[in-house]
Enzyme design. Structure first.
Site, PDB file in Angstrom:
ATOM      1  N   PHE A  77       0.836  -1.198   0.000  1.00 21.18           N
ATOM      2  CA  PHE A  77       0.000   0.000   0.000  1.00 21.18           C
ATOM      3  C   PHE A  77       0.874   1.253   0.000  1.00 21.18           C
ATOM      4  CE2 PHE A  77      -2.872   3.270   1.379  1.00 21.18           C
ATOM      5  CZ  PHE A  77      -4.096   2.897   0.842  1.00 21.18           C
ATOM      6  N   LYS A  79       4.448   1.965  -0.692  1.00 16.72           N
ATOM      7  CA  LYS A  79       5.700   1.416  -1.192  1.00 16.72           C
ATOM      8  C   LYS A  79       6.890   2.298  -0.851  1.00 16.72           C
ATOM      9  CE  LYS A  79       3.393  -0.785  -5.143  1.00 16.72           C
ATOM     10  NZ  LYS A  79       3.661  -2.174  -4.755  1.00 16.72           N
ATOM     11  N   PHE A 128       7.074  -4.115  -8.299  1.00 15.45           N
ATOM     12  CA  PHE A 128       7.955  -3.418  -7.349  1.00 15.45           C
ATOM     13  C   PHE A 128       8.266  -1.992  -7.814  1.00 15.45           C
ATOM     14  CE2 PHE A 128      10.194  -7.540  -5.647  1.00 15.45           C
ATOM     15  CZ  PHE A 128       9.041  -7.884  -4.975  1.00 15.45           C
ATOM     16  N   ASN A 258       2.134 -14.335   0.469  1.00 16.03           N
ATOM     17  CA  ASN A 258       2.036 -13.347  -0.584  1.00 16.03           C
ATOM     18  C   ASN A 258       0.846 -13.682  -1.481  1.00 16.03           C
ATOM     19  OD1 ASN A 258       2.814 -11.223  -2.422  1.00 16.03           O
ATOM     20  ND2 ASN A 258       4.963 -11.586  -1.881  1.00 16.03           N
ATOM     21  N   GLY A 283      -6.821 -11.167  -1.770  1.00 23.60           N
ATOM     22  CA  GLY A 283      -8.199 -10.994  -1.343  1.00 23.60           C
ATOM     23  C   GLY A 283      -8.851 -12.296  -0.924  1.00 23.60           C
TER      24      GLY A 283
END
Length: 376
Positions: A77, A79, A128, A258, A283
Site C-alpha cells: 500500500f 511502497k 515493485f 504473498n 483478497g
C-alpha cells in the site's frame, strides 16, 4: 454517522464511484487524503480518535515490540514510506512499507492493478514500482522516532541479474535496516522474473545469511528482527523445508502468504479474469490456502518462529482464525480496499469481543490453540 452506518456508506461510495475509477488512480487519490490526515496535527488527532479507539486487551509483544494490537497493514500500500503516520491514525497497529528495491524502478506498464469485485479480490502486476532504497532510507530518517511500529519489506531490483541478487538485497539492508523495527525479505512476488526461485532453500539460505549479517553490521545497539515472506503456491514439502531453515538460521519470523498465481474457484467470469492478464491474486479467494499454509508452518515451528498471517483477511473472524492457527500478528491489504477507512476499527472491535468470549486471557494464550488441540 455511527460506526455501524459508516461501512454501509463506504460500500455505497465504492459501488457508485470508486469501482468506476481505474484501480491504481483510485489508490493514489485515497492515499493522498490519508497522507493529508497524517500531516496536519489537529486532523491527525481527530482521525485517530474516530478510527483508532484503544482496545487494551489486544496488546501483544512481538518481534521485540509492544504493539497496541496484532493487526497491521501489509506491504504494497505504501511502497515509498510517504504516508506512514496517516495510515497509523486509521488504526493499524503497525505498518509495513515496500516492497523497496536496491535501485529505483518504475515497475510494469499500466494498467497493472485490477479489481475482481465479485470475489472481493485484486490482481496486481505492479512489479515493485518504488523510489529505491536510498530515497526511502532518507525519507525514514527524516521521520525519526515520530512514527508507528514499522516493518520494511525489501525485494530484488528487476534489472539486477539473479547472480547478483544477494548483493542487491544487502545494499537495501545496509540502507534501511537501521530505520526498521523489523525487516522482511520478499522472495515471493510473482511479478519479478525469477524472484520466486529464491525460495528454494539452497538459494534462500545464503540470501538470508547475508541479509542477517548486513543488518547486524549496519545497526548497533539492537538486533533488527528478520522475516521472510513466502508464496501460497509452494508445495507442502517446500513449506516444511523453509520452516526448518527458519529454525536453523534463527530467523525471527515468516509472513504467510504473498499473492497467488492461481485463479481457481472464482465467481467472476473466467474469460474476463483471463483478460486481465498475469499477476498476483489477493483478497478473499486466497483465504483458505493462506490459512492452510499458516497451520502447517505453526505445526512445524511452534513458538520458535513468529508467524504473520496474511491473505484473504476481511473480518474479525478471519483475524481470530489466524491467531488460533498460529499467527502472533496478522496483516491485511485487499480488505482495506473493499472495507474502507473504518475497516481496521471494525476488526479490532470484533476481535476484542471474540477474545472476551473465549477461554483465553490474552491473545498470546490463543496463538496456535487450534493447532495444538488437534495434535494427537
Amino acid at each position: 454517522m455511527s460506526a455501524a452506518q459508516e461501512p454501509r456508506g463506504y460500500r455505497l461510495l465504492y459501488r457508485t464511484v470508486l469501482r468506476r475509477i481505474d484501480a491504481e488512480r483510485a489508490h493514489h487519490g485515497a492515499f493522498a487524503l490519508i497522507r493529508l490526515a497524517g500531516r496536519v496535527p489537529g486532523l491527525r488527532s481527530a482521525v485517530r480518535a474516530r478510527y483508532a479507539p484503544p482496545h487494551p486487551t489486544l496488546a501483544v509483544n512481538a518481534l521485540g515490540m509492544r504493539l497496541p494490537g496484532p493487526f497491521g497493514l501489509a506491504a504494497g500500500f505504501d511502497k515509498n514510506a510517504v504516508g506512514i503516520r496517516g495510515l497509523a491514525q486509521l488504526g493499524f497497529d503497525f505498518v509495513e512499507i515496500g516492497t523497496v528495491t536496491g535501485q529505483p524502478q518504475p515497475g510494469n506498464p499500466t494498467p497493472r492493478l485490477f479489481r475482481i469485485t465479485a470475489d472481493r479480490a485484486l490482481v496486481n502486476r505492479m512489479g515493485f514500482n518504488n523510489d529505491g532504497s536510498a530515497a526511502v532510507a532518507a525519507r525514514l530518517a527524516a521521520l525519526g522516532a515520530d512514527r508507528p511500529p514499522l516493518g520494511v519489506n525489501i525485494g530484488k531490483t528487476k534489472a539486477v541479474p539473479e547472480t547478483d541478487a544477494i548483493d542487491d538485497y544487502v545494499t537495501s539492508t545496509e540502507r534501511l535496516a537501521r530505520h526498521a523495527d523489523y525487516l522482511v525479505v520478499n522472495v515471493s512476488s510473482p511479478n519479478t522474473p525469477g524472484l520466486r526461485d529464491l525460495q528454494a532453500t539452497e538459494r534462500l539460505r545464503p540470501l538470508l545469511t547475508a541479509v542477517r549479517a548486513a543488518a547486524d553490521h549496519s545497526v548497533t545497539g539492537r538486533r533488527v528482527p528478520l522475516l521472510v515472506k513466502i508464496a501460497p503456491d509452494l508445495a507442502d514439502e517446500d513449506l516444511d523445508r523453509i520452516a526448518d531453515l527458519a529454525v536453523e538460521l534463527g530467523l525471527d519470523g515468516i509472513i504467510a502468504t504473498n499473492t497467488t498465481t492461481a485463479r481457481d474457484g472464482l465467481r467472476a467470469d473466467s474469460r474476463a479474469v483471463a483478460a486481465l492478464g498475469p499477476g498476483g491474486l489477493s483478497g478473499a479467494p486466497l483465504k483458505e490456502r493462506s490459512l492452510a499454509v499458516l497451520r502447517r508452518l505453526y505445526a512445524r515451528v511452534g513458538d520458535r518462529v513468529t508467524l504473520v498471517g496474511v491473505g484473504g483477511v476481511e473480518t474479525a473472524d478471519d483475524v481470530w482464525e489466524r491467531v488460533l492457527a498460529g499467527a502472533t500478528l496478522v496483516q491485511g491489504y485487499s480488505g482495506f480496499i473493499y472495507g474502507g477507512p473504518g475497516w481496521p476499527r471494525a476488526l479490532h472491535a470484533g476481535l476484542a469481543r471474540r477474545l472476551a468470549a473465549s477461554p483465553h486471557t490474552t491473545l498470546a494464550d490463543a496463538v496456535g490453540a487450534d493447532v495444538r488441540s488437534s495434535r494427537p
